[in-house]
Design a protein around this motif. Structure first.
Motif, PDB file in Angstrom:
ATOM      1  N   ASP A 185       0.840  -1.197   0.000  1.00  0.00           N
ATOM      2  CA  ASP A 185       0.000   0.000   0.000  1.00  0.00           C
ATOM      3  C   ASP A 185       0.876   1.248   0.000  1.00  0.00           C
ATOM      4  O   ASP A 185       1.992   1.235   0.534  1.00  0.00           O
ATOM      5  N   PRO A 186       0.382   2.354  -0.564  1.00  0.00           N
ATOM      6  CA  PRO A 186       1.159   3.600  -0.510  1.00  0.00           C
ATOM      7  C   PRO A 186       1.243   4.127   0.917  1.00  0.00           C
ATOM      8  O   PRO A 186       0.227   4.250   1.615  1.00  0.00           O
ATOM      9  N   VAL A 187       2.457   4.405   1.366  1.00  0.00           N
ATOM     10  CA  VAL A 187       2.712   4.888   2.725  1.00  0.00           C
ATOM     11  C   VAL A 187       3.467   6.203   2.628  1.00  0.00           C
ATOM     12  O   VAL A 187       4.447   6.315   1.886  1.00  0.00           O
ATOM     13  N   ARG A 188       3.007   7.175   3.402  1.00  0.00           N
ATOM     14  CA  ARG A 188       3.681   8.480   3.453  1.00  0.00           C
ATOM     15  C   ARG A 188       4.518   8.542   4.727  1.00  0.00           C
ATOM     16  O   ARG A 188       3.990   8.603   5.834  1.00  0.00           O
ATOM     17  N   LEU A 189       5.814   8.530   4.555  1.00  0.00           N
ATOM     18  CA  LEU A 189       6.725   8.561   5.693  1.00  0.00           C
ATOM     19  C   LEU A 189       6.898   9.980   6.212  1.00  0.00           C
ATOM     20  O   LEU A 189       6.702  10.949   5.465  1.00  0.00           O
ATOM     21  N   THR A 196      16.729  13.851   1.079  1.00  0.00           N
ATOM     22  CA  THR A 196      15.789  12.752   1.143  1.00  0.00           C
ATOM     23  C   THR A 196      16.523  11.435   0.944  1.00  0.00           C
ATOM     24  O   THR A 196      17.248  11.256  -0.017  1.00  0.00           O
ATOM     25  N   GLY A 197      16.310  10.496   1.861  1.00  0.00           N
ATOM     26  CA  GLY A 197      16.949   9.197   1.768  1.00  0.00           C
ATOM     27  C   GLY A 197      18.200   9.093   2.616  1.00  0.00           C
ATOM     28  O   GLY A 197      18.796   8.050   2.698  1.00  0.00           O
ATOM     29  N   SER A 231       4.601  -2.686   3.078  1.00  0.00           N
ATOM     30  CA  SER A 231       4.331  -1.327   2.597  1.00  0.00           C
ATOM     31  C   SER A 231       5.339  -0.336   3.153  1.00  0.00           C
ATOM     32  O   SER A 231       5.884   0.499   2.414  1.00  0.00           O
ATOM     33  N   ARG A 232       5.596  -0.425   4.447  1.00  0.00           N
ATOM     34  CA  ARG A 232       6.538   0.517   5.054  1.00  0.00           C
ATOM     35  C   ARG A 232       7.976   0.254   4.599  1.00  0.00           C
ATOM     36  O   ARG A 232       8.756   1.194   4.417  1.00  0.00           O
ATOM     37  N   LEU A 263      12.755   1.983   1.441  1.00  0.00           N
ATOM     38  CA  LEU A 263      13.732   1.704   0.389  1.00  0.00           C
ATOM     39  C   LEU A 263      13.682   2.775  -0.694  1.00  0.00           C
ATOM     40  O   LEU A 263      14.726   3.169  -1.234  1.00  0.00           O
ATOM     41  N   LYS A 264      12.494   3.249  -1.023  1.00  0.00           N
ATOM     42  CA  LYS A 264      12.388   4.317  -2.013  1.00  0.00           C
ATOM     43  C   LYS A 264      13.037   5.600  -1.512  1.00  0.00           C
ATOM     44  O   LYS A 264      13.538   6.403  -2.297  1.00  0.00           O
TER      45      LYS A 264
END
Length: 370
Positions: free
Chosen positions: A212-216, A225-226, A308-309, A314-315
């Motif tokens: 599922d799409p998760v917004r961190l 970012t990352g 999902s998380r 990883l992204k």
């Protein structure tokens, strides 16, 4: 049933089954039996299966009625009509057998599949006959423990040629999807009988859990970012400052816009880059003889949430580790991608609580360490 004439990319896995004479279904001669004799095991499993269609039942009923009338009346025209009807049955059996002979069925699976996302499975049928085409061939893909609900239809397969079709499937659960073979059938030429045979062709597809799409949470201002950049010198991607070039420095870091004086080179000094490692724990041990429905539902929800998380981290560029209470663990980062992690979650099965050792017990909550 869905069909498509477009072939899939060559990266798909392929499994081939010969319909004409599969090794597993060939009749074996018993030891000491004369040549040409059939063993008792052959009679236990017929090489062909025959099923009446609705039209075939009507046809048999009419043929039986004409036969009874011909015997009772002795009318030669009724005997002639009965012979024509019986000859149609013989012709149907011969032509359907010719259509089923010398066919090779190939299955091509996608490299990966995921719960809730449709994927295509490609079926290719090759006709090895020299002069005789095959008509009205229906191929049903058989899977272990699941109803055969997907099939492909081929109207005509010319001699020494192949036809390709594909069906779309949306997996409903994660884990191993075992394909065990094909059921090849035809109703050619009159649609009165359906002649079929089953051939074995084992293959396996790993179904990844749904993501599922998760917004961190956003990182602090000024951070990339990352990852997080410290205030020290290092080999990160952000620029920490400028200095004069010294012997042994990498010439690729020369800042040419400031290196204007002859013999003077200005070097870009990089900051130290500190990546975040994220760890998730999954309680995979159950108490009792077998897990109940509520525990299994929570277990599947936890796997979906972790997947999902983990993909979201990883992204963003973080390293991810997943630890199960049974002792299984996996690590992934941006260099290897999410495939090892999703495969681990797809194949993770519950284990009895007695198999959990104190050294492998993990807390329920996930933790983030810098």
């Amino acid at each position: 049933m869905e069909s498509s004439g477009a072939p899939q990319p060559p990266s798909l896995k392929a499994t081939t089954a010969a319909v004409a004479a599969p090794p597993s279904l060939k009749p074996q001669r018993a030891k000491g039996a004369p040549k040409g004799g059939l063993t008792r095991g052959f009679w236990g499993r017929w090489p062909r299966r025959l099923k009446l269609t609705r039209e075939g039942k009507y046809f048999i009923f009419i043929t039986f009625g004409v036969g009874v009338a011909a015997i009772n009346t002795g009318n030669n025209l009724l005997y002639l009509l009965l012979g024509m009807l019986l000859s149609l049955i013989i012709v149907s059996g011969v032509l359907s057998e010719l259509s089923l002979r010398h066919l090779t069925v190939t299955r091509r699976l996608p490299p990966r599949a995921q719960v809730g996302r449709p994927h295509l499975v490609e079926i290719e049928v090759y006709n090895h006959k020299q002069r005789i085409p095959s008509y009205a061939i229906e191929v049903e893909d058989l899977r272990a423990g699941q109803p055969a609900d997907k099939r492909c239809f081929f109207l005509k397969i010319s001699p020494r040629s192949a036809q390709v079709a594909a069906y779309r499937r949306t997996p409903a659960r994660r884990g191993r999807d075992n394909h065990v073979g094909f059921r090849v059938a035809t109703r050619f030429p009159f649609g009165l009988f359906e002649k079929s045979r089953e051939v074995s062709a084992d293959d396996e597809l790993i179904i990844y859990p749904a993501v599922d799409p998760v917004r961190l949470p956003q990182t602090e201002s000024g951070q990339r970012t990352g990852g997080e950049s410290a205030l020290g010198r290092g080999a990160g991607d952000e620029i920490h400052g400028l200095r004069l070039m010294r012997e042994g420095d990498d010439p690729r870091d020369i800042y040419w816009r400031k290196s204007t004086l002859p013999g003077q080179r200005v070097l870009r000094e990089r900051a130290t880059d500190t990546r975040r490692d994220v760890s998730f724990a999954i309680e995979s041990s159950f108490s009792g003889a077998a897990p109940d429905d509520d525990w299994s539902l929570r277990f599947e929800r936890r796997i979906r949430d972790v997947a999902s998380r983990a993909v979201a981290h990883l992204k963003r560029g973080d390293g991810v580790a997943v630890v199960a209470s049974g002792g299984e663990r996996v690590r992934a980062n941006t260099s290897v991608g999410a495939d090892p992690l999703l495969r681990f979650l797809a194949l993770l099965e519950p284990s009895p609580e007695s198999a959990k050792s104190p050294a492998t017990q993990v807390p329920e909550k996930s933790k983030v360490s810098a």
